[in-house]
Design an enzyme around this catalytic site. Structure first.
Site, PDB file in Angstrom:
ATOM      1  N   ARG A  37     -14.277  18.243  -2.616  1.00 14.62           N
ATOM      2  CA  ARG A  37     -14.752  19.012  -3.726  1.00 14.62           C
ATOM      3  C   ARG A  37     -15.012  19.256  -5.279  1.00 14.62           C
ATOM      4  O   ARG A  37     -15.704  18.992  -5.603  1.00 14.62           O
ATOM      5  CB  ARG A  37     -13.769  20.465  -3.926  1.00 14.62           C
ATOM      6  CG  ARG A  37     -13.849  22.185  -3.391  1.00 14.62           C
ATOM      7  CD  ARG A  37     -12.998  22.653  -3.075  1.00 14.62           C
ATOM      8  NE  ARG A  37     -11.491  22.654  -3.165  1.00 14.62           N
ATOM      9  CZ  ARG A  37     -10.037  22.630  -3.363  1.00 14.62           C
ATOM     10  NH1 ARG A  37     -10.784  23.744  -4.472  1.00 14.62           N
ATOM     11  NH2 ARG A  37      -8.838  22.293  -3.073  1.00 14.62           N
ATOM     12  N   ALA A  76     -26.391 -20.120 -50.678  1.00 13.63           N
ATOM     13  CA  ALA A  76     -26.622 -18.888 -49.751  1.00 13.63           C
ATOM     14  C   ALA A  76     -27.792 -19.785 -48.998  1.00 13.63           C
ATOM     15  O   ALA A  76     -28.425 -20.305 -49.394  1.00 13.63           O
ATOM     16  CB  ALA A  76     -26.971 -18.242 -50.345  1.00 13.63           C
ATOM     17  N   LEU A 100       1.290  10.282  -0.625  1.00 12.67           N
ATOM     18  CA  LEU A 100       0.564  10.914  -0.446  1.00 12.67           C
ATOM     19  C   LEU A 100      -0.975  10.930  -0.749  1.00 12.67           C
ATOM     20  O   LEU A 100      -1.252  11.461  -1.746  1.00 12.67           O
ATOM     21  CB  LEU A 100       0.188  12.202   0.451  1.00 12.67           C
ATOM     22  CG  LEU A 100       1.394  12.526   1.302  1.00 12.67           C
ATOM     23  CD1 LEU A 100       2.727  11.331   1.688  1.00 12.67           C
ATOM     24  CD2 LEU A 100       1.925  13.783   1.553  1.00 12.67           C
ATOM     25  N   ALA A 111      -4.122  10.489   0.985  1.00 10.29           N
ATOM     26  CA  ALA A 111      -5.178  10.043   2.293  1.00 10.29           C
ATOM     27  C   ALA A 111      -6.186  11.309   2.154  1.00 10.29           C
ATOM     28  O   ALA A 111      -6.896  10.973   2.823  1.00 10.29           O
ATOM     29  CB  ALA A 111      -4.727  10.204   3.255  1.00 10.29           C
ATOM     30  N   GLY A 112      -6.414  11.851   1.626  1.00  7.23           N
ATOM     31  CA  GLY A 112      -7.262  13.620   1.713  1.00  7.23           C
ATOM     32  C   GLY A 112      -8.404  12.718   0.923  1.00  7.23           C
ATOM     33  O   GLY A 112      -8.766  11.547   0.141  1.00  7.23           O
ATOM     34  N   LYS A 158     -10.687  10.506  -4.775  1.00  4.57           N
ATOM     35  CA  LYS A 158     -10.012  11.533  -5.715  1.00  4.57           C
ATOM     36  C   LYS A 158      -8.865  10.741  -6.339  1.00  4.57           C
ATOM     37  O   LYS A 158      -9.297  11.323  -8.286  1.00  4.57           O
ATOM     38  CB  LYS A 158      -9.723  13.007  -4.877  1.00  4.57           C
ATOM     39  CG  LYS A 158      -9.165  13.321  -5.909  1.00  4.57           C
ATOM     40  CD  LYS A 158      -8.946  15.187  -4.895  1.00  4.57           C
ATOM     41  CE  LYS A 158      -7.736  15.211  -4.254  1.00  4.57           C
ATOM     42  NZ  LYS A 158      -7.543  16.491  -4.483  1.00  4.57           N
ATOM     43  N   GLY A 178      -0.984  12.346  -5.180  1.00  9.44           N
ATOM     44  CA  GLY A 178      -1.912  11.366  -5.777  1.00  9.44           C
ATOM     45  C   GLY A 178      -2.358  12.517  -7.245  1.00  9.44           C
ATOM     46  O   GLY A 178      -2.562  11.290  -7.464  1.00  9.44           O
TER      47      GLY A 178
HETATM   48  C1  UD1 Z   1       0.548  21.499   0.351  1.00  8.66           C
HETATM   49  C2  UD1 Z   1       2.499  22.160   0.504  1.00  8.66           C
HETATM   50  C3  UD1 Z   1       2.276  23.194   0.404  1.00  8.66           C
HETATM   51  C4  UD1 Z   1       1.796  23.257  -0.984  1.00  8.66           C
HETATM   52  C5  UD1 Z   1       0.864  22.320  -1.718  1.00  8.66           C
HETATM   53  C6  UD1 Z   1       1.213  21.653  -3.174  1.00  8.66           C
HETATM   54  C7  UD1 Z   1       2.077  21.431   2.737  1.00  8.66           C
HETATM   55  C8  UD1 Z   1       1.722  22.045   5.142  1.00  8.66           C
HETATM   56  N1  UD1 Z   1       2.022  22.207   2.173  1.00  8.66           N
HETATM   57  O1  UD1 Z   1      -0.328  22.381   0.874  1.00  8.66           O
HETATM   58  O2  UD1 Z   1       3.127  23.933   1.317  1.00  8.66           O
HETATM   59  O3  UD1 Z   1       2.379  24.155  -1.760  1.00  8.66           O
HETATM   60  O4  UD1 Z   1       0.809  21.364  -1.053  1.00  8.66           O
HETATM   61  O5  UD1 Z   1      -0.135  21.771  -4.043  1.00  8.66           O
HETATM   62  O6  UD1 Z   1       2.636  19.983   3.692  1.00  8.66           O
HETATM   63  N2  UD1 Z   1      -2.958  14.913   2.588  1.00  8.66           N
HETATM   64  C9  UD1 Z   1      -2.475  13.339   2.852  1.00  8.66           C
HETATM   65  N3  UD1 Z   1      -3.165  13.225   4.576  1.00  8.66           N
HETATM   66  C10 UD1 Z   1      -2.613  14.749   5.675  1.00  8.66           C
HETATM   67  C11 UD1 Z   1      -2.909  15.851   4.688  1.00  8.66           C
HETATM   68  C12 UD1 Z   1      -2.533  15.855   2.999  1.00  8.66           C
HETATM   69  O7  UD1 Z   1      -2.577  12.431   2.893  1.00  8.66           O
HETATM   70  O8  UD1 Z   1      -3.226  15.216   6.577  1.00  8.66           O
HETATM   71  C13 UD1 Z   1      -2.367  14.978   1.258  1.00  8.66           C
HETATM   72  C14 UD1 Z   1      -3.876  15.204   0.236  1.00  8.66           C
HETATM   73  O9  UD1 Z   1      -3.837  13.875  -0.096  1.00  8.66           O
HETATM   74  C15 UD1 Z   1      -3.154  16.095  -0.603  1.00  8.66           C
HETATM   75  C16 UD1 Z   1      -2.406  16.013  -0.916  1.00  8.66           C
HETATM   76  O10 UD1 Z   1      -0.882  15.952   0.608  1.00  8.66           O
HETATM   77  O11 UD1 Z   1      -2.674  14.733  -1.784  1.00  8.66           O
HETATM   78  C17 UD1 Z   1      -1.210  17.266  -0.153  1.00  8.66           C
HETATM   79  O12 UD1 Z   1      -2.802  17.910   1.014  1.00  8.66           O
HETATM   80  P1  UD1 Z   1      -3.158  19.245   1.081  1.00  8.66           P
HETATM   81  O13 UD1 Z   1      -4.179  19.407   2.325  1.00  8.66           O
HETATM   82  O14 UD1 Z   1      -4.152  19.786  -0.072  1.00  8.66           O
HETATM   83  O15 UD1 Z   1      -2.156  20.418   1.380  1.00  8.66           O
HETATM   84  P2  UD1 Z   1      -1.929  21.861   1.067  1.00  8.66           P
HETATM   85  O16 UD1 Z   1      -2.680  22.651   1.962  1.00  8.66           O
HETATM   86  O17 UD1 Z   1      -2.753  21.987  -0.418  1.00  8.66           O
END
Ligand code: UD1
Ligand code: CA
Length: 454
Positions: free
Chosen positions: A15, A421, A8, A10-11, A22, A100
């Site tokens: 920050r 030289a 994953l 897509a974030g 990222k 990722g």
């Molecule tokens: C998630 C978990 C949480 C866990 C934490 C660990 C869920 C609902 N929660 O929370 O239980 O403790 O990770 O770090 O899964 N991402 C996407 N698309 C989206 C949302 C997220 O690709 O629509 C990716 C983000 O880029 C990231 C990862 O998924 O790499 C985690 O997403 P993030 O929003 O940080 O999840 P947390 O809310 O921290």
């Protein structure tokens, strides 16, 4: 059993305050996302799908065909992200799900999770960690016997759930068919209105499948990078892990705090690495070497008992017993043989240098083949470029190149030949001959005396 991996990514990574995706920020020489990819490969997951969104094109361009890609246009949660890769998920086998932005995950930890999953014939297994401050993470909720019940997100947790210290590390292995099934049942009825991947576990449990969480031996493994501070923290941990591995293997690091060795580097025992070195890429260093302070070495193969002093070496070979530096620059595609001396302010590029040759100071050798036991005087220049094309020069065994010689390429200095030289050599110097190409000296007798009298 076929294991595929989903990563994953897509974030937005807001920050990081960056124009770059990222997951492409680097820890040592690799992008963040390359580490989970390596860990997945370590456990046999060759097919990797990366779910990209924000700046996804950049991620694709950088990683190319090392993975396939699924696009998540809108970020509606981790479960929604996985749904975008539904075509990648088979009807049998296993699916690993990783993030990722968690570069400290190791192949060993995934191996542990996978064997636990297989031994218990689980439908899904999640990697957890027990940490002092669980704020922000999803909590692993268990029954009184310790059986897995569900994961509850920080924002959805009640007061007693918030006290749980076992957290969801965000890495999973699923039975592929069960994952597909659970995704089809996901809803977004929660505080954040997101499709939580974590809810799939409860769904499978309610259908009578076995689901469990297995704690990582080292909680660092699940650390994610969301800010530049965390990028530095993760780099620090990675550095400590890599450096201690080398010390265990018998390498001396004079100052491990200030030594930066990336994960794929191999170093032989009794080699000493002085402070401030950066060693990267697919570098292999032999035994008994001294890598002097502030050297930067990338993709180089260095034999046994080589000494490098404050030099930069890229994409090249340096064979046994050779001395390089101080202040040498060995550029790509150079092969420097055995027992050679490459001294101060020497630059070598795309050249081969035969055993026993001495290039002691202030010399440029580019696009050349140099034989054995050649001696270069100070200030030799191989003039390899005419402004349009580059040409190659040959210097045969036992030649002696006088100080301040220009060798205008393409040119040959044959075996045992000398250049005087200050010569600018433009044509072949035959075997055992002297090439002299400079104006003859003329003395104007008493010229100074006469000038003074005026
Ligand atoms: C998630 C978990 C949480 C866990 C934490 C660990 C869920 C609902 N929660 O929370 O239980 O403790 O990770 O770090 O899964 N991402 C996407 N698309 C989206 C949302 C997220 O690709 O629509 C990716 C983000 O880029 C990231 C990862 O998924 O790499 C985690 O997403 P993030 O929003 O940080 O999840 P947390 O809310 O921290
Ligand atoms: Ca997170």
């Amino acid at each position: 059993m076929k294991t595929k991996a989903l990563i994953l990514a897509a974030g937005q990574g807001t920050r990081m305050k960056s124009n770059q995706s990222k997951v492409l920020h680097k820890v040592f020489d690799k992008a963040l996302v390359e580490y989970p990819m390596l860990a997945a490969k370590h456990v046999g997951a060759k097919d990797i799908c990366i779910i990209v969104g924000y700046l996804g094109e950049e991620v694709k361009k950088t990683l190319g065909d090392a993975a396939v890609y699924a696009l998540q246009e809108q970020q509606l949660g981790t479960g929604h992200a996985v749904m975008q890769a539904i075509d990648f998920i088979d009807d049998e086998g296993e699916v690993l799900i990783l993030y990722g932005d968690t570069p400290l995950i190791t192949g060993e930890t995934l191996e542990k999770m996978l064997s636990f999953h297989r031994e218990n014939q689980n439908g899904a297994t999640v990697l957890s960690a027990v940490i002092e401050d669980p704020t922000g993470y999803g909590r692993i909720v268990r029954d009184e016997k310790g059986g897995f019940l569900k994961i509850v997100e920080q924002k959805d947790a009640d007061e007693s759930e918030k006290k749980i210290k076992e957290i969801n590390g965000g890495m999973y292995v699923f039975d592929a068919a069960l994952l597909k099934y659970a995704l089809s049942k996901l809803t977004n009825n929660n505080v954040q209105n997101e499709y939580y991947l974590t809810d799939t576990l409860e769904i499978l449990l309610s259908k009578g499948h076995r689901v469990d969480a297995v704690p990582a031996d080292n909680a660092d493994d699940i650390l994610g990078v969301n800010s530049r501070q965390q990028l530095a923290e993760v780099t620090e941990i990675m550095k400590r892990r890599i450096n201690s591995k080398h010390m265990v293997n018998g390498v001396t690091l004079v100052d491990p705090q200030n030594t930066y060795i990336s994960s794929s580097v191999i170093i032989g025992k009794d080699t000493i690495i002085e402070p401030g070195c950066m060693i990267e890429g697919n570098t292999k260093i032999g035994e008994g070497c001294i890598i002097g302070y502030h050297s930067k070495i990338k993709n180089a193969e260095i034999g046994n008992n080589v000494t490098i002093e404050i030099s930069v070496i890229t994409d090249s070979f340096i064979d046994e017993g050779t001395h390089v530096g101080p202040f040498a620059y060995i550029r790509p595609n150079s092969h420097i043989g055995k027992h050679i001396k490459v001294g101060d302010f020497v630059e070598i590029k795309n050249a081969t240098i035969g055993d026993g040759t001495k290039i002691s100071h202030l010399t440029y050798i580019g696009d050349a083949d140099v034989g054995k036991n050649v001696n270069f005087g100070c200030g030799t220049v191989v003039v390899n470029y005419d402004g349009e094309k580059k040409y190659r020069t040959t210097i045969e065994d036992n030649a002696f190149i006088g100080c301040n010689t220009n060798l205008v390429s393409p040119v040959i200095v044959e075996e045992g030949a000398y250049t005087a030289a200050g010569s600018t050599i433009t044509k072949t110097v035959p075997k055992n001959s002297l090439g002299i190409a400079r104006a003859r000296q003329e003395n104007k007798e008493e010229w100074v005396t006469k000038k003074r009298k005026k």
